[in-house]
Design a protein around this motif. Structure first.
Motif, PDB file in Angstrom:
ATOM      1  N   ALA A  83      28.858  46.917  32.674  1.00 32.36           N
ATOM      2  CA  ALA A  83      30.222  46.420  32.511  1.00 32.36           C
ATOM      3  C   ALA A  83      31.224  47.521  32.826  1.00 32.36           C
ATOM      4  O   ALA A  83      30.964  48.696  32.560  1.00 32.36           O
ATOM      5  CB  ALA A  83      30.443  45.909  31.087  1.00 32.36           C
ATOM      6  N   ALA A  84      32.351  47.134  33.397  1.00 33.98           N
ATOM      7  CA  ALA A  84      33.378  48.117  33.746  1.00 33.98           C
ATOM      8  C   ALA A  84      34.727  47.416  33.843  1.00 33.98           C
ATOM      9  O   ALA A  84      34.808  46.183  33.916  1.00 33.98           O
ATOM     10  CB  ALA A  84      33.047  48.820  35.066  1.00 33.98           C
ATOM     11  N   GLY A  85      35.782  48.213  33.843  1.00 32.86           N
ATOM     12  CA  GLY A  85      37.127  47.703  34.038  1.00 32.86           C
ATOM     13  C   GLY A  85      37.816  48.512  35.114  1.00 32.86           C
ATOM     14  O   GLY A  85      37.491  49.680  35.351  1.00 32.86           O
ATOM     15  N   LEU A  86      38.785  47.898  35.781  1.00 37.96           N
ATOM     16  CA  LEU A  86      39.501  48.594  36.842  1.00 37.96           C
ATOM     17  C   LEU A  86      40.885  48.000  37.040  1.00 37.96           C
ATOM     18  O   LEU A  86      41.170  46.882  36.590  1.00 37.96           O
ATOM     19  CB  LEU A  86      38.721  48.524  38.155  1.00 37.96           C
ATOM     20  N   THR A  87      41.728  48.781  37.701  1.00 41.69           N
ATOM     21  CA  THR A  87      43.077  48.344  38.062  1.00 41.69           C
ATOM     22  C   THR A  87      43.297  48.641  39.536  1.00 41.69           C
ATOM     23  O   THR A  87      42.993  49.740  40.009  1.00 41.69           O
ATOM     24  CB  THR A  87      44.134  49.086  37.226  1.00 41.69           C
ATOM     25  N   ILE A  88      43.804  47.652  40.262  1.00 40.71           N
ATOM     26  CA  ILE A  88      44.155  47.846  41.665  1.00 40.71           C
ATOM     27  C   ILE A  88      45.524  47.221  41.916  1.00 40.71           C
ATOM     28  O   ILE A  88      46.045  46.470  41.088  1.00 40.71           O
ATOM     29  CB  ILE A  88      43.116  47.209  42.620  1.00 40.71           C
ATOM     30  N   SER A  89      46.095  47.525  43.078  1.00 43.17           N
ATOM     31  CA  SER A  89      47.316  46.857  43.492  1.00 43.17           C
ATOM     32  C   SER A  89      46.975  45.424  43.890  1.00 43.17           C
ATOM     33  O   SER A  89      45.932  45.161  44.508  1.00 43.17           O
ATOM     34  CB  SER A  89      47.939  47.603  44.676  1.00 43.17           C
ATOM     35  N   ALA A  90      47.870  44.483  43.559  1.00 43.04           N
ATOM     36  CA  ALA A  90      47.641  43.089  43.949  1.00 43.04           C
ATOM     37  C   ALA A  90      47.523  42.961  45.464  1.00 43.04           C
ATOM     38  O   ALA A  90      46.741  42.148  45.972  1.00 43.04           O
ATOM     39  CB  ALA A  90      48.773  42.213  43.426  1.00 43.04           C
ATOM     40  N   ASP A  91      48.238  43.803  46.195  1.00 39.44           N
ATOM     41  CA  ASP A  91      48.182  43.756  47.656  1.00 39.44           C
ATOM     42  C   ASP A  91      46.832  44.209  48.209  1.00 39.44           C
ATOM     43  O   ASP A  91      46.493  43.924  49.351  1.00 39.44           O
ATOM     44  CB  ASP A  91      49.289  44.648  48.260  1.00 39.44           C
ATOM     45  N   ALA A  92      46.082  44.944  47.389  1.00 39.89           N
ATOM     46  CA  ALA A  92      44.805  45.508  47.853  1.00 39.89           C
ATOM     47  C   ALA A  92      43.625  44.606  47.529  1.00 39.89           C
ATOM     48  O   ALA A  92      42.475  44.974  47.830  1.00 39.89           O
ATOM     49  CB  ALA A  92      44.587  46.881  47.214  1.00 39.89           C
ATOM     50  N   ALA A  95      53.782  45.318  37.052  1.00 39.28           N
ATOM     51  CA  ALA A  95      54.345  46.062  38.181  1.00 39.28           C
ATOM     52  C   ALA A  95      53.484  45.974  39.434  1.00 39.28           C
ATOM     53  O   ALA A  95      53.170  46.980  40.075  1.00 39.28           O
ATOM     54  CB  ALA A  95      54.551  47.529  37.788  1.00 39.28           C
ATOM     55  N   GLY A  96      53.079  44.755  39.794  1.00 40.85           N
ATOM     56  CA  GLY A  96      52.329  44.571  41.024  1.00 40.85           C
ATOM     57  C   GLY A  96      50.867  44.947  40.940  1.00 40.85           C
ATOM     58  O   GLY A  96      50.169  44.957  41.965  1.00 40.85           O
ATOM     59  N   GLU A  97      50.365  45.239  39.745  1.00 36.42           N
ATOM     60  CA  GLU A  97      48.955  45.574  39.572  1.00 36.42           C
ATOM     61  C   GLU A  97      48.173  44.351  39.119  1.00 36.42           C
ATOM     62  O   GLU A  97      48.732  43.430  38.511  1.00 36.42           O
ATOM     63  CB  GLU A  97      48.774  46.680  38.531  1.00 36.42           C
ATOM     64  N   ILE A  98      46.882  44.350  39.409  1.00 36.49           N
ATOM     65  CA  ILE A  98      45.988  43.367  38.818  1.00 36.49           C
ATOM     66  C   ILE A  98      44.849  44.116  38.150  1.00 36.49           C
ATOM     67  O   ILE A  98      44.420  45.169  38.607  1.00 36.49           O
ATOM     68  CB  ILE A  98      45.461  42.341  39.844  1.00 36.49           C
ATOM     69  N   LYS A  99      44.404  43.554  37.039  1.00 30.81           N
ATOM     70  CA  LYS A  99      43.346  44.185  36.249  1.00 30.81           C
ATOM     71  C   LYS A  99      42.074  43.385  36.391  1.00 30.81           C
ATOM     72  O   LYS A  99      42.090  42.158  36.313  1.00 30.81           O
ATOM     73  CB  LYS A  99      43.763  44.272  34.774  1.00 30.81           C
ATOM     74  N   GLY A 100      40.975  44.097  36.577  1.00 30.39           N
ATOM     75  CA  GLY A 100      39.695  43.443  36.758  1.00 30.39           C
ATOM     76  C   GLY A 100      38.700  43.816  35.684  1.00 30.39           C
ATOM     77  O   GLY A 100      38.725  44.928  35.155  1.00 30.39           O
ATOM     78  N   SER A 101      37.820  42.887  35.364  1.00 27.75           N
ATOM     79  CA  SER A 101      36.728  43.136  34.434  1.00 27.75           C
ATOM     80  C   SER A 101      35.438  42.790  35.149  1.00 27.75           C
ATOM     81  O   SER A 101      35.293  41.682  35.684  1.00 27.75           O
ATOM     82  CB  SER A 101      36.888  42.306  33.163  1.00 27.75           C
ATOM     83  N   ALA A 102      34.511  43.745  35.208  1.00 30.92           N
ATOM     84  CA  ALA A 102      33.294  43.600  35.993  1.00 30.92           C
ATOM     85  C   ALA A 102      32.071  43.464  35.099  1.00 30.92           C
ATOM     86  O   ALA A 102      31.972  44.120  34.064  1.00 30.92           O
ATOM     87  CB  ALA A 102      33.128  44.817  36.914  1.00 30.92           C
ATOM     88  N   ARG A 103      31.141  42.623  35.526  1.00 30.09           N
ATOM     89  CA  ARG A 103      29.848  42.488  34.863  1.00 30.09           C
ATOM     90  C   ARG A 103      28.767  42.532  35.934  1.00 30.09           C
ATOM     91  O   ARG A 103      28.944  41.992  37.022  1.00 30.09           O
ATOM     92  CB  ARG A 103      29.758  41.171  34.067  1.00 30.09           C
ATOM     93  N   SER A 104      27.632  43.135  35.605  1.00 26.58           N
ATOM     94  CA  SER A 104      26.615  43.347  36.615  1.00 26.58           C
ATOM     95  C   SER A 104      25.265  42.791  36.199  1.00 26.58           C
ATOM     96  O   SER A 104      25.094  42.270  35.093  1.00 26.58           O
ATOM     97  CB  SER A 104      26.491  44.840  36.941  1.00 26.58           C
ATOM     98  N   ILE A 105      24.311  42.914  37.109  1.00 26.27           N
ATOM     99  CA  ILE A 105      22.935  42.468  36.890  1.00 26.27           C
ATOM    100  C   ILE A 105      22.028  43.692  36.886  1.00 26.27           C
ATOM    101  O   ILE A 105      22.428  44.787  37.295  1.00 26.27           O
ATOM    102  CB  ILE A 105      22.490  41.479  37.981  1.00 26.27           C
ATOM    103  N   GLN A 106      20.807  43.507  36.421  1.00 25.46           N
ATOM    104  CA  GLN A 106      19.858  44.606  36.366  1.00 25.46           C
ATOM    105  C   GLN A 106      19.646  45.186  37.767  1.00 25.46           C
ATOM    106  O   GLN A 106      19.408  44.446  38.718  1.00 25.46           O
ATOM    107  CB  GLN A 106      18.535  44.111  35.792  1.00 25.46           C
TER     108      GLN A 106
END
Length: 572
Positions: free
Chosen positions: A427-436, A388-399
């Motif tokens: 590490a984290a997960g998120l959801t945003i609108s594809a337009d954003a 429904a127009g959303e995109i899901k992201g998976s984040a990874r970080s550094i020290q």
């Protein structure tokens, strides 16, 4: 870049009879006394110190005594799978008449105890009590739906809490406000293990075991070790106790058939298993089920009572992991093509990176983000299309960059930009609108920039120093291998030095096999560097190299030899 650890003088370790090299390694990890190396279960922090563990025990004991229906709602990764298997195994051993599990399919329902998952649970046999494992601390709406339906909830989690807590009957989470549990690093499986220890004490006080055998909860530590290592939580002393105990059960063949079968398909020896085998061989095969399809295959493998069933499911998980690797390889190539189009040479690599392709596999973007993060040494988020127009992201970080806090700050500065998010430091997960997406990319990079001033944005290999000729020793290599358990924030020893190349050749598709000699010595040592840059190696023009490496043991046809596992290689 190699940086040697700064070592404080701690003569207590040498006095305790440790080999000088081991003492040096432990000092580099902040160990001040030999007591901190004691990993007996008797030294585990008592369950009474975990806030609400006693209340959770009462809630579960009442449900068991009253023969109520208990539903475990898990997560679709290895920590969630081990947590679910542990909760079910323990509850059934305690005599629960009706205990089952439900794990959201990541592609249909997403993460955690959502309203949709509660509705799904209520369509089946209505549970009296829902217990979350490795999730739930952010499930405000899901817990509200349970309360509306008259279903009690026990939240067990380890992720960081938001500004609002769910209105559950009981919450057990070492990272919730007001909990002063000394170890904030428990994985989800560690939290539910603690609750089961408290539940056993509660049932014991009620006389529950006067007519039935009291279970040995030590047999669950193989699951605790696997989930703790696979979730890459910091290995403080409490977690090292849990992991060391579980590893010992595995080495002596007392582990559950599913774990033994997964080691078998990964070609890892049960008798010499170490934490890295769980992290790099067993954990990924369980995770592959949740990434590509349904984590219940992994859970069922861990619950199998016999080797025949366990081997069948382990083979299925092995194949899923092979499929995952192929998908990941394609996605990595596509991601590198995206990077090549960016003006990184002229403008430099930004302090953070986001990548997005609509056709990327949702279940594999976390691994992709990790690979790009390792390549660029920048916090990285990979996005794929959702619904429904959303995109899901998976984040990874550094020290030094707490990725969940970064997302929280972005959400605060830009209300509504992030629809939902969760996670922890790395590490984290998120959801945003594809337009954003483009607006989010700018906001994310800006926010990381605010916190990156004192952070090393060049990959560092921390070294425990140089080895003398006499320290390239098989006995010492084996001692180092089992001196951990090694893992996050208690890293496996790495050493550095300069070597003359005696011989080099390519093995497999992109692994460099070397015969080396320390400069100024005629000693010959085998070494291997995995996944090398084929544009640079093998190189006949290079005669000597600077290495960072781990001292390891190679076993071939029953013969053991010292082998250097190369972490960093630079031509001199």
């Amino acid at each position: 870049m190699i940086r040697r650890r700064e070592l404080a003088a701690k003569p207590e370790l040498e006095v305790a009879g440790l080999h000088p090299l081991l003492a040096r390694v432990y000092r580099g990890r902040g160990i001040a006394s030999a007591d901190e190396l004691e990993l007996d279960l008797s030294r585990l922090i008592p369950p009474a110190k975990l806030t609400n563990a006693d209340r959770a025990a009462v809630l579960l004991a009442d449900a068991i005594e009253q023969r109520q229906s208990i539903l475990i709602v898990g997560d679709y990764d290895a920590d969630g799978a081990t947590s679910t298997a542990l909760a079910l195994s323990a509850l059934r051993d305690f005599g629960a008449a009706d205990a089952s599990y439900l794990v959201p399919n990541r592609f249909e329902y997403g993460y955690g105890l959502s309203r949709e998952i509660v509705d799904l649970a209520l369509k089946g046999k209505r549970p009296d009590l829902i217990v979350t494992v490795d999730n739930g601390i952010s499930s405000i709406d899901g817990v509200a739906a349970c309360r509306d339906a008259g279903v009690r909830t026990l939240i067990t989690d380890h992720h960081l809490a938001g500004s609002e807590l769910p209105d559950a009957d009981v919450i057990v989470n070492p990272n919730q406000p007001g909990c002063d549990f000394p170890s904030k690093n428990l994985a989800g499986v560690g939290v539910i293990f603690y609750i089961m220890l408290a539940l056993r004490a509660e049932l014991r006080a009620r006389g529950w075991f006067e007519s039935r055998q009291e279970p040995n909860l030590g047999r669950l530590t193989d699951l605790v070790a696997l989930g703790t290592v696979a979730d890459v939580v910091p290995l403080d002393q409490n977690n090292r106790i849990l992991v060391a105990t579980g590893l010992q059960r595995i080495r002596t063949g007392q582990a559950r058939p599913g774990i033994l079968a997964l080691l078998e398909v990964a070609s890892r020896s049960r008798g010499s298993v170490v934490a890295s085998d769980l992290g790099f061989a067993v954990g990924p095969r369980i995770n592959a089920a949740g990434r590509l399809d349904d984590i219940s295959v992994g859970i069922e493998c861990l619950l199998q009572p016999d080797q025949v069933g366990a081997r069948r499911l382990a083979a299925e998980l092995h194949q899923k992991n092979q499929d995952r690797r192929l998908i990941e390889q394609d996605m990595q190539e596509q991601a590198l093509q995206l990077l090549q189009r960016l003006p990184l040479e002229e403008e430099g690599v930004p302090v953070a990176m986001t990548l997005y392709r609509g056709d990327w596999h949702q279940g594999v973007i976390g691994i992709l983000a990790s690979r790009i993060k390792d390549r660029l040494h920048r916090p990285t988020i990979a996005f794929a299309n959702g619904d429904a127009g959303e995109i899901k992201g998976s984040a990874r970080s550094i020290q030094g960059i707490h990725i969940r806090d970064i997302l929280d700050a972005v959400a605060t500065r830009h209300p509504g930009m992030i629809r939902k998010f969760g996670g922890h430091a790395m590490a984290a997960g998120l959801t945003i609108s594809a337009d954003a997406y483009e607006d989010f990319d700018r906001a994310f990079v800006e926010e990381v920039g605010r916190h990156a001033e004192d952070v090393h944005l060049q990959a560092l290999v921390e070294s425990d120093g140089e080895l003398s000729a006499g320290e390239f020793d098989l006995g010492l290599a084996e001692a180092l291998r089992y001196a951990g358990p090694w893992g996050q924030h208690f890293s496996e020893p790495v050493f550095d030095g300069t070597f003359r190349i005696v011989h080099q050749r390519l093995v497999g598709e992109k692994h460099l096999k070397l015969v080396l000699s320390p400069l100024g010595s005629d000693q010959l040592l085998d070494a291997i560097a995995f996944n090398i840059d084929l544009d640079e190696w093998p190189s006949e023009s290079v005669e000597s190299v600077e290495l960072a490496y781990r001292l390891d043991v190679n076993e071939f046809r029953g013969r053991k030899t010292v082998q250097l596992m190369v972490e960093h290689i630079k031509a001199l």
